[in-house]
Enzyme design. Structure first.
Site, PDB file in Angstrom:
ATOM      1  N   CYS A   1       0.854  -1.188   0.000  1.00 50.30           N
ATOM      2  CA  CYS A   1       0.000   0.000   0.000  1.00 50.30           C
ATOM      3  C   CYS A   1       0.887   1.235   0.000  1.00 50.30           C
ATOM      4  CB  CYS A   1      -0.875   0.003   1.244  1.00 50.30           C
ATOM      5  SG  CYS A   1      -1.878  -1.471   1.388  1.00 50.30           S
TER       6      CYS A   1
ATOM      7  N   ARG B   1       1.898   1.920  -6.574  1.00 47.14           N
ATOM      8  CA  ARG B   1       2.020   0.888  -5.528  1.00 47.14           C
ATOM      9  C   ARG B   1       0.727   0.121  -5.366  1.00 47.14           C
ATOM     10  NH1 ARG B   1       6.228   1.347  -2.013  1.00 47.14           N
ATOM     11  NH2 ARG B   1       5.068   0.390  -0.323  1.00 47.14           N
TER      12      ARG B   1
ATOM     13  N   TRP C   1      -3.679  -1.635  -1.385  1.00 46.69           N
ATOM     14  CA  TRP C   1      -3.531  -2.800  -2.266  1.00 46.69           C
ATOM     15  C   TRP C   1      -3.919  -3.973  -1.372  1.00 46.69           C
ATOM     16  CZ3 TRP C   1      -2.654  -3.580  -7.307  1.00 46.69           C
ATOM     17  CH2 TRP C   1      -2.362  -4.871  -7.706  1.00 46.69           C
TER      18      TRP C   1
ATOM     19  N   ASN D   1       0.781  -0.029   6.046  1.00 51.14           N
ATOM     20  CA  ASN D   1       1.234  -0.837   4.911  1.00 51.14           C
ATOM     21  C   ASN D   1       1.901  -2.071   5.498  1.00 51.14           C
ATOM     22  OD1 ASN D   1       2.179  -1.790   2.426  1.00 51.14           O
ATOM     23  ND2 ASN D   1       4.103  -0.675   2.652  1.00 51.14           N
ATOM     24  N   GLY D   2       1.559  -3.269   4.981  1.00 52.36           N
ATOM     25  CA  GLY D   2       2.196  -4.485   5.475  1.00 52.36           C
ATOM     26  C   GLY D   2       1.155  -5.492   5.930  1.00 52.36           C
TER      27      GLY D   2
ATOM     28  N   GLU E   1      10.299 -20.716 -18.531  1.00 48.94           N
ATOM     29  CA  GLU E   1      10.088 -19.330 -18.069  1.00 48.94           C
ATOM     30  C   GLU E   1      11.272 -18.458 -18.460  1.00 48.94           C
ATOM     31  OE1 GLU E   1       7.853 -17.522 -17.377  1.00 48.94           O
ATOM     32  OE2 GLU E   1       8.796 -15.786 -16.431  1.00 48.94           O
TER      33      GLU E   1
ATOM     34  N   LYS F   1      11.149 -15.141 -20.939  1.00 52.75           N
ATOM     35  CA  LYS F   1      11.656 -13.821 -20.534  1.00 52.75           C
ATOM     36  C   LYS F   1      12.556 -13.240 -21.606  1.00 52.75           C
ATOM     37  CE  LYS F   1       9.476 -12.639 -17.288  1.00 52.75           C
ATOM     38  NZ  LYS F   1       8.461 -13.464 -17.780  1.00 52.75           N
TER      39      LYS F   1
ATOM     40  N   GLU G   1      10.538 -12.366 -24.804  1.00 52.42           N
ATOM     41  CA  GLU G   1       9.525 -11.287 -24.771  1.00 52.42           C
ATOM     42  C   GLU G   1      10.138  -9.903 -24.569  1.00 52.42           C
ATOM     43  OE1 GLU G   1       6.626 -11.237 -21.558  1.00 52.42           O
ATOM     44  OE2 GLU G   1       7.931 -12.453 -20.318  1.00 52.42           O
TER      45      GLU G   1
ATOM     46  N   HIS H   1      16.824 -36.122 -29.447  1.00 52.44           N
ATOM     47  CA  HIS H   1      15.753 -36.508 -30.388  1.00 52.44           C
ATOM     48  C   HIS H   1      15.465 -35.401 -31.399  1.00 52.44           C
ATOM     49  CE1 HIS H   1      14.974 -40.077 -27.989  1.00 52.44           C
ATOM     50  NE2 HIS H   1      15.052 -39.320 -26.923  1.00 52.44           N
TER      51      HIS H   1
ATOM     52  N   LYS I   1       0.253  -5.940 -20.673  1.00 50.61           N
ATOM     53  CA  LYS I   1       0.426  -6.566 -19.356  1.00 50.61           C
ATOM     54  C   LYS I   1      -0.675  -7.599 -19.111  1.00 50.61           C
ATOM     55  CE  LYS I   1       2.176  -7.296 -15.344  1.00 50.61           C
ATOM     56  NZ  LYS I   1       3.428  -8.114 -15.291  1.00 50.61           N
TER      57      LYS I   1
HETATM   58  C1  AGP Z   1       4.741 -12.926 -18.842  1.00 50.02           C
HETATM   59  O1  AGP Z   1       5.916 -12.165 -18.642  1.00 50.02           O
HETATM   60  C2  AGP Z   1       3.709 -12.178 -19.666  1.00 50.02           C
HETATM   61  N1  AGP Z   1       3.440 -10.932 -19.080  1.00 50.02           N
HETATM   62  C3  AGP Z   1       2.497 -13.055 -19.943  1.00 50.02           C
HETATM   63  O2  AGP Z   1       2.926 -14.311 -20.433  1.00 50.02           O
HETATM   64  C4  AGP Z   1       1.578 -13.311 -18.725  1.00 50.02           C
HETATM   65  O3  AGP Z   1       2.214 -14.166 -17.808  1.00 50.02           O
HETATM   66  C5  AGP Z   1       0.298 -13.975 -19.234  1.00 50.02           C
HETATM   67  O4  AGP Z   1      -0.344 -13.070 -20.115  1.00 50.02           O
HETATM   68  C6  AGP Z   1      -0.667 -14.343 -18.086  1.00 50.02           C
HETATM   69  O5  AGP Z   1      -1.070 -13.198 -17.417  1.00 50.02           O
HETATM   70  P1  AGP Z   1      -1.948 -13.378 -16.057  1.00 50.02           P
HETATM   71  O6  AGP Z   1      -1.060 -14.020 -15.064  1.00 50.02           O
HETATM   72  O7  AGP Z   1      -2.334 -11.984 -15.671  1.00 50.02           O
HETATM   73  O8  AGP Z   1      -3.120 -14.228 -16.408  1.00 50.02           O
END
Ligand code: AGP
Length: 608
Positions: free
Chosen positions: A2, A27, A74, A100-101, A481, A485, A488, A504, A603
């Protein structure tokens, strides 16, 4: 996570506090509130929604009040509704607190306060603080705050004002940020420097246990016992944008470094020192957990990788069969459901269209649905039978980092809870894992503080046109993962493969000096991985290994090693993913790309 703002000084506080809250909006903002010390007492306004709702609620009217508190919430405990917004008032209405916390022992404190006649009006953990302060109000506000602190378990920062001492604000912190701004006949409290940076660059960074009384004339600081302590004033060189990133160049790098705090918050109150796991908040009791015959995990992107990582741990520790699928596939392949299949939808935003659709499909078919989510009030939390929150705070960077490791930690809690409920592991083993999990945030803090070879490695490979990632078991899921990273944010093609699959086909991709990233932490499959690394080396590729401190075998096989602290292999993905986050970050940065807003990406993907 928060945002707190406090003001005492020569000017009307309302616009200063509101502007400070606006600067802390990054935040988190599901509700907000403001308390001003007016002539007759405390005037408090609270509103649900982002800060626009609070601004509308307080209106444009001028207030002469020169002392006040503000808060942008938050939510971690308690739904998103106005009664749960801060500031919280005591029974007399003459003391107000913003926090906050997390207060881990708030349930016991609520019961004790209620038994002593206090009327608590919210579902929050924060509200217990103002009532504890009230119980010592006669000693003065600062003394009352000092008396309340030892009763509190958890990590927090809070500020308090009292109508009986209308010329001061008192604040304190324990493992949550609180800074003081030093102005000209005015003083500020804030969770972060951006809140008052437009008024002053002179800052006092407080230590855990500090109890600070601010008056317009200055700050008095004591410890919890009331003994004076000296705190230096420093001048921050940042501009506003740098301040919002806490001095980091990007939100993504800030959020990578916020992971220890996000883990601590996610584990707080759910994992005791004895290693017990409490997930009662989900409403999934042991009887239900014992009855489960299968788990489906559905998610997208990085959230899918979190689910895949912990799917191994759930099967290995709780002996529950787990199926996992990306939500966009799951929703169309006509899966078979039954009431004893728990469907876990993992979505940090709680708004991803494919994941929501998959959850709806499962629920309509009669399977119980658990949402693992980072944002209270999001759609996923409203369309699930059970909810488990990560407490990573708002994540600004499009590339998920702190929400990912918080998801892994939350899912590991679920794996342990399942194993406890089903009695399939010795109690001593579950307690050992619980202790190890509690230690992970500190190990991550230590890892992030180390000098690292990652920037040098990034510089060496920044122009590579392809990276192969190899791993086995949970390490393979971490590779997925890490590869995402890099893809993307640096736009470099990558491929993540189960190391045993390499011969394979993918091995054909390798030629001399191809970079091959290997997640090779100490685990039961490490010996098998060694032979795959040798196959890679035999083709002349450059091996970049993520490995457990002291593993000499991998050191001899690798051109570079990114070391991580030792922990149980079920928990290691929280640590091994971080060097891969940093490798992607530094390569993308060297290539001059905007890591916070990569091309073509959003996002949250709220469309199919
Ligand atoms: C990951 O870095 C991306 N931002 C994307 O793959 C994300 O994880 C995916 O769109 C899922 O989002 P969510 O966790 O909000 O459902």
């Amino acid at each position: 996570m928060c945002g707190i703002v406090g003001y005492v000084g020569r000017r009307p506080g309302k616009p200063i506090i509101l502007d400070g809250l606006r600067r802390l909006e990054y935040r988190g903002y599901d509700s907000a509130g403001l308390t001003l010390l007016e002539a007759g007492g405390l005037e408090t306004v609270r509103a649900v929604g982002n800060l626009d709702a609070l601004f509308a609620a307080v209106g444009d009217g001028a207030s002469p009040a020169t002392v006040g508190l503000g808060h942008t919430r938050w939510a971690t405990h308690g739904s998103v509704r106005v009664e749960n917004a801060h500031p919280h008032a005591d029974c007399t209405g003459r003391i107000s607190v913003v926090l906050n916390g997390i207060i881990e022992n708030y349930k016991e404190l609520r019961a004790a306060l209620t038994a002593r006649g206090h009327r608590l009006t919210s579902e929050t953990d924060a509200e217990v603080v103002v009532h504890l302060v009230e119980e010592h109000a006669g000693e003065g506000l600062a003394a009352a705050v000092r008396a309340a602190i030892p009763r509190l378990e958890g990590h927090f920062a809070f500020c308090a004002v009292s109508a009986d001492e209308p010329d001061l604000v008192v604040g304190t912190r324990r493992e949550a940020p609180l800074v003081v701004g030093v102005g000209e006949d005015e003083m500020f409290f804030a969770s972060a420097i951006p809140a008052f940076l437009s008024h002053t660059r002179e800052v006092i960074v407080l230590e855990d246990g500090d109890v600070v009384t601010l008056r317009a004339s200055g700050a008095e600081c004591t410890d919890v016992a009331g003994v004076s302590v000296e705190r230096a004033v420093s001048v921050v060189p940042w501009d506003q944008d740098a301040a919002e990133k806490a001095g980091y160049d990007t939100f993504m790098l800030k959020e990578i470094n916020e992971q220890p705090a996000a883990l601590r918050d996610t584990l707080a109150g759910r994992l005791s020192e004895a290693g017990d796991v409490d997930l009662a908040e989900t409403g999934m009791g042991d009887e239900m957990l014992r009855r489960l015959r299968r788990i489906f995990i559905v998610a997208c992107g990085t959230s899918y990788h979190a689910g895949l990582i912990v799917s191994y741990a759930i099967e290995q520790l709780a002996r529950v069969p787990v199926q996992i699928d990306v939500a966009s596939e799951f929703r169309y392949r006509e899966p078979v459901f039954d009431p004893d299949t728990l469907v876990i939808g993992i979505t940090q935003s709680g708004e991803t269209a494919d994941t929501l659709a998959a959850m709806r499909l499962a629920r309509a078919a009669g399977s119980p649905v658990l949402a693992l989510c980072n944002i209270m009030g999001s759609q996923a939390t409203r369309e699930a039978d059970h909810v488990l929150f990560t407490r990573a705070g708002l994540e600004i960077g499009v590339a998920a980092t702190k929400t990912h490791t918080a998801q892994v930690a939350a899912l590991l809690l679920l794996a342990l809870r399942l194993a406890w409920a089903r009695g399939v592991q010795p109690e001593a083993e579950l307690r050992r894992l619980g202790h190890e999990l509690r230690a992970v945030p500190e190990k991550l803090e230590e890892l992030l503080a180390r000098p690292s070879a990652v920037e040098e490695i990034a510089a060496r490979y920044r122009d590579e046109r392809f990276f192969l990632y190899l791993g086995r078991g949970m390490g393979f899921a971490v590779c997925l993962e890490g590869a995402l990273k890099l893809k993307e944010i640096s736009y470099i093609p990558t491929e993540a493969y189960a190391a045993g699959e390499m011969k394979h086909g993918p091995i054909a991709l390798l030629d001399k000096e191809s970079p091959v990233v290997v997640v090779a932490d100490d685990s039961p499959v490490f010996p098998k991985l060694v032979s795959n690394v040798e196959e890679v080396r035999a083709r002349g590729a450059d091996v970049i290994a993520v490995a457990t401190d002291g593993n000499e075998t991998i050191r001899e096989l690798s051109r570079d090693v990114l070391w991580v602290p030792r922990t149980d292999h079920h928990l290691a993905p929280i640590l091994t993913v971080v060097p891969l986050q940093l490798l992607a970050y530094h390569i993308a940065t060297l290539k001059g790309y905007n890591v916070d807003q990569p091309r073509n990406l959003a996002k949250t993907v709220t469309v199919e």
